[in-house]
Design a protein around this motif. Structure first.
Motif, PDB file in Angstrom:
ATOM      1  N   SER A  52       0.812  -1.223   0.000  1.00  0.00           N
ATOM      2  CA  SER A  52       0.000   0.000   0.000  1.00  0.00           C
ATOM      3  C   SER A  52       0.844   1.272   0.000  1.00  0.00           C
ATOM      4  O   SER A  52       0.629   2.153  -0.853  1.00  0.00           O
ATOM      5  CB  SER A  52      -0.958  -0.007   1.194  1.00  0.00           C
ATOM      6  OG  SER A  52      -1.916  -1.020   1.056  1.00  0.00           O
ATOM      7  N   TYR A 108       0.876   3.883  -3.183  1.00  0.00           N
ATOM      8  CA  TYR A 108       0.490   5.289  -3.060  1.00  0.00           C
ATOM      9  C   TYR A 108       1.623   6.201  -3.531  1.00  0.00           C
ATOM     10  O   TYR A 108       1.396   7.175  -4.265  1.00  0.00           O
ATOM     11  CB  TYR A 108       0.136   5.628  -1.612  1.00  0.00           C
ATOM     12  CG  TYR A 108      -1.104   4.956  -1.077  1.00  0.00           C
ATOM     13  CD1 TYR A 108      -2.245   4.826  -1.848  1.00  0.00           C
ATOM     14  CD2 TYR A 108      -1.135   4.457   0.224  1.00  0.00           C
ATOM     15  CE1 TYR A 108      -3.373   4.212  -1.354  1.00  0.00           C
ATOM     16  CE2 TYR A 108      -2.265   3.838   0.735  1.00  0.00           C
ATOM     17  CZ  TYR A 108      -3.381   3.717  -0.061  1.00  0.00           C
ATOM     18  OH  TYR A 108      -4.499   3.111   0.440  1.00  0.00           O
ATOM     19  N   SER A 109       2.832   5.904  -3.092  1.00  0.00           N
ATOM     20  CA  SER A 109       3.985   6.709  -3.477  1.00  0.00           C
ATOM     21  C   SER A 109       4.210   6.652  -4.988  1.00  0.00           C
ATOM     22  O   SER A 109       4.519   7.666  -5.628  1.00  0.00           O
ATOM     23  CB  SER A 109       5.230   6.208  -2.738  1.00  0.00           C
ATOM     24  OG  SER A 109       6.382   6.884  -3.172  1.00  0.00           O
ATOM     25  N   ASP A 167       1.551   8.681  -6.762  1.00  0.00           N
ATOM     26  CA  ASP A 167       1.835  10.102  -6.537  1.00  0.00           C
ATOM     27  C   ASP A 167       2.911  10.607  -7.486  1.00  0.00           C
ATOM     28  O   ASP A 167       2.877  11.750  -7.953  1.00  0.00           O
ATOM     29  CB  ASP A 167       2.284  10.296  -5.085  1.00  0.00           C
ATOM     30  CG  ASP A 167       2.538  11.744  -4.734  1.00  0.00           C
ATOM     31  OD1 ASP A 167       1.593  12.426  -4.321  1.00  0.00           O
ATOM     32  OD2 ASP A 167       3.690  12.190  -4.876  1.00  0.00           O
ATOM     33  N   ARG A 170      -4.122  13.892  -7.620  1.00  0.00           N
ATOM     34  CA  ARG A 170      -3.620  12.833  -6.740  1.00  0.00           C
ATOM     35  C   ARG A 170      -4.700  12.249  -5.846  1.00  0.00           C
ATOM     36  O   ARG A 170      -4.648  11.071  -5.498  1.00  0.00           O
ATOM     37  CB  ARG A 170      -2.451  13.363  -5.899  1.00  0.00           C
ATOM     38  CG  ARG A 170      -1.196  13.495  -6.731  1.00  0.00           C
ATOM     39  CD  ARG A 170      -0.057  14.127  -5.976  1.00  0.00           C
ATOM     40  NE  ARG A 170       1.086  14.321  -6.882  1.00  0.00           N
ATOM     41  CZ  ARG A 170       2.099  15.129  -6.627  1.00  0.00           C
ATOM     42  NH1 ARG A 170       2.117  15.815  -5.503  1.00  0.00           N
ATOM     43  NH2 ARG A 170       3.085  15.249  -7.494  1.00  0.00           N
ATOM     44  N   ASN A 194      -5.193   8.259  -6.057  1.00  0.00           N
ATOM     45  CA  ASN A 194      -5.135   7.403  -4.877  1.00  0.00           C
ATOM     46  C   ASN A 194      -6.470   6.739  -4.580  1.00  0.00           C
ATOM     47  O   ASN A 194      -6.513   5.622  -4.062  1.00  0.00           O
ATOM     48  CB  ASN A 194      -4.666   8.198  -3.661  1.00  0.00           C
ATOM     49  CG  ASN A 194      -3.154   8.357  -3.629  1.00  0.00           C
ATOM     50  OD1 ASN A 194      -2.429   7.551  -4.183  1.00  0.00           O
ATOM     51  ND2 ASN A 194      -2.683   9.414  -2.987  1.00  0.00           N
ATOM     52  N   PRO A 251      -7.372   7.354   0.653  1.00  0.00           N
ATOM     53  CA  PRO A 251      -6.694   7.996  -0.478  1.00  0.00           C
ATOM     54  C   PRO A 251      -6.154   9.382  -0.174  1.00  0.00           C
ATOM     55  O   PRO A 251      -5.139   9.788  -0.740  1.00  0.00           O
ATOM     56  CB  PRO A 251      -7.798   8.067  -1.554  1.00  0.00           C
ATOM     57  CG  PRO A 251      -9.071   8.080  -0.804  1.00  0.00           C
ATOM     58  CD  PRO A 251      -8.833   7.237   0.416  1.00  0.00           C
ATOM     59  N   PRO A 258      -2.465   9.688   2.419  1.00  0.00           N
ATOM     60  CA  PRO A 258      -1.132   9.685   1.814  1.00  0.00           C
ATOM     61  C   PRO A 258      -0.785  10.996   1.113  1.00  0.00           C
ATOM     62  O   PRO A 258       0.366  11.432   1.134  1.00  0.00           O
ATOM     63  CB  PRO A 258      -1.211   8.525   0.809  1.00  0.00           C
ATOM     64  CG  PRO A 258      -2.249   7.613   1.371  1.00  0.00           C
ATOM     65  CD  PRO A 258      -3.269   8.530   1.993  1.00  0.00           C
ATOM     66  N   THR A 259      -1.774  11.627   0.488  1.00  0.00           N
ATOM     67  CA  THR A 259      -1.543  12.906  -0.183  1.00  0.00           C
ATOM     68  C   THR A 259      -1.103  13.970   0.818  1.00  0.00           C
ATOM     69  O   THR A 259      -0.180  14.747   0.562  1.00  0.00           O
ATOM     70  CB  THR A 259      -2.832  13.363  -0.902  1.00  0.00           C
ATOM     71  OG1 THR A 259      -3.204  12.377  -1.862  1.00  0.00           O
ATOM     72  CG2 THR A 259      -2.625  14.690  -1.603  1.00  0.00           C
ATOM     73  N   THR A 288       4.418   7.725   3.437  1.00  0.00           N
ATOM     74  CA  THR A 288       3.255   6.850   3.255  1.00  0.00           C
ATOM     75  C   THR A 288       3.375   5.591   4.097  1.00  0.00           C
ATOM     76  O   THR A 288       2.377   5.075   4.604  1.00  0.00           O
ATOM     77  CB  THR A 288       3.077   6.465   1.771  1.00  0.00           C
ATOM     78  OG1 THR A 288       4.288   5.886   1.272  1.00  0.00           O
ATOM     79  CG2 THR A 288       2.701   7.677   0.940  1.00  0.00           C
ATOM     80  N   THR A 345       0.616   4.231   6.727  1.00  0.00           N
ATOM     81  CA  THR A 345      -0.078   2.955   6.575  1.00  0.00           C
ATOM     82  C   THR A 345       0.349   1.932   7.620  1.00  0.00           C
ATOM     83  O   THR A 345      -0.478   1.183   8.129  1.00  0.00           O
ATOM     84  CB  THR A 345       0.144   2.379   5.164  1.00  0.00           C
ATOM     85  OG1 THR A 345       1.558   2.221   4.915  1.00  0.00           O
ATOM     86  CG2 THR A 345      -0.423   3.306   4.101  1.00  0.00           C
TER      87      THR A 345
END
Length: 419
Positions: A110, A114-115, A118, A126, A130, A328, A331-332, A346, A350
């Motif tokens: 995860s 996400y990274s 991004d 983003r 995500n 979502p 992480p942003t 991230t 997580t």
């Protein structure tokens, strides 16, 4: 290329969460095969998360160093091996070891996903990107539930698990040959990239003292109680409390999944739209997300008052869809605070959130085991989760004020492709 990457990350997350949720869908035959109590079943659910937070951090740091593409491909291959190995499980200790290892190797997926997403999309997209990745989790955990239940019924739970191993193998091959590491590589305009800076103590100090990092992580943590509960206990709840058959349960889980995808993608799109219009992180990322979480937690609490099965499913749709908004958007927010440490930020989010995965299954198992009735035990676990989200979403809205990065939507990607 960015859309190919996004689609494959979606399917990767789908496999990831199908691996997580199939254990819940197969709960009845597994518990019968091994003669497990509810407390033992809670232990099986918890084992998945014992190493998950630790490997999530180290795996994401590794991806920052060697590249997300290599790490994601390696992770998928290990999932395939472990899922094929399920066929050899004959007792509870082996089942626990299998879940422990699967969680260890699925932990980094995860944050790295996400990274990676991004990296390919500008800031104004983003939240949507995500949310697509997160929707893969819901599809894997819930929408494909009828298919997974059918596989379990037709082939037995061990061969259904092995089928997911085959899916992991196919994904690893596709990701290897259809994607690039970054826009730089895709457009072939960059020189040899400099090695990332080594991790510094001041980075860790920032993470430990930042209100943004702390309260975003706590909000994510609270929501993950619901993530894990839905994966491990919702199928049993629907069968034992609402009286559904296994087939009805599969379709109910799928309905919750479909509705929730629409809801949290809608929240993400709304957050992106507000950000595009206002360029205000507090309003677009914090208030929109926190407000959705508050409504979702109240919807879950309503199940304690209104017991009609139709309303239970409706409330679960609202609770899952609206509380999941942090998955979502979180992480942003974290990456925005330290863009040069995408994977690390991230993974902190997580992995810390996934600590809930260690506690939630065991806690629910003991509550149900010790309660006077099953219904009362399930209701206590639902109330605990809803109140936890209610408290931490309120704190998230009060204390999180993201750093305002002064940068145009396209400038970061332009720099990456050598513009």
């Amino acid at each position: 290329m960015r859309w190919i990457v996004l689609v494959l990350l979606f399917f990767g997350m789908m496999i990831n969460f199908a691996d997580k949720s199939i254990i819940g869908l197969a709960a009845v035959p597994i518990m019968e095969d091994f003669k497990l109590s509810y407390a033992e079943w809670g232990l099986v659910g918890s084992a998945y998360y014992w190493l998950y937070p630790v490997t999530g951090i180290f795996g994401a740091a590794w991806a920052d160093k060697v590249g997300a593409k290599k790490v994601l491909g390696f992770l998928m291959l290990t999932w395939a091996v472990l899922q094929f190995g399920v066929i050899a499980i004959t007792a509870l200790p082996l089942l626990i070891v299998y879940r422990l290892l699967l969680g260890a190797f699925e932990g980094p997926f995860s944050p790295v996903a996400y990274s990676h997403a991004d990296k390919w999309f500008p800031p104004k997209q983003r939240g949507f990107a995500n949310s697509v990745v997160v929707s893969g989790a819901t599809v894997g955990a819930m929408i494909v539930a009828p298919l997974l239940v059918a596989m379990i019924t037709a082939w037995g739970w061990k061969y259904a698990f092995a089928a997911l191993g085959l899916a992991s193998l196919v994904w690893a091959v596709a990701f290897k040959f259809l994607t690039k590491e970054s826009p730089v590589e895709a457009y072939e305009k960059a020189k040899k990239k400099a090695a990332p800076e080594k991790f510094k103590l001041k980075d860790l100090k920032y993470i430990l003292t930042s209100r943004v990092a702390l309260f975003t992580t706590l909000a994510y943590f609270s929501t993950y109680f619901i993530v894990v509960w839905l994966a491990t206990w919702l199928p049993l709840y629907l069968v034992e409390v609402t009286g559904m058959s296994n087939g009805q349960m599969g379709f109910a889980v799928a309905a919750v999944g479909i509705a929730s995808v629409v809801l949290y993608m809608g929240v993400s799109v709304l957050s992106d739209a507000v950000f595009k219009k206002t360029q205000d992180w507090k309003i677009s990322r914090v208030y929109v997300t926190g407000g959705a979480m508050l409504i979702g937690s109240l919807s879950m609490l309503s199940i304690l008052v209104f017991h009609n099965p139709i309303w239970v499913i409706t409330a679960m749709c609202l609770a899952k869809g609206l509380t999941y908004a942090i998955l979502p958007i979180g992480p942003t927010i974290m990456i925005n605070e330290m863009p040069e440490r995408r994977g690390l930020m991230t993974s902190i989010l997580t992995s810390s959130g996934n600590l809930a995965g260690i506690v939630a299954p065991i806690l629910t198992g003991f509550i149900v085991n010790l309660a006077a009735t099953k219904i009362f035990g399930y209701n206590l676990s639902i109330a605990f989760m809803a109140v936890l989200v209610l408290i931490f979403s309120a704190l998230f809205m009060i204390f999180v004020r993201p750093t305002e990065q002064v940068q145009s939507d396209e400038s970061e990607l332009s720099e990456q492709v050598g513009s």
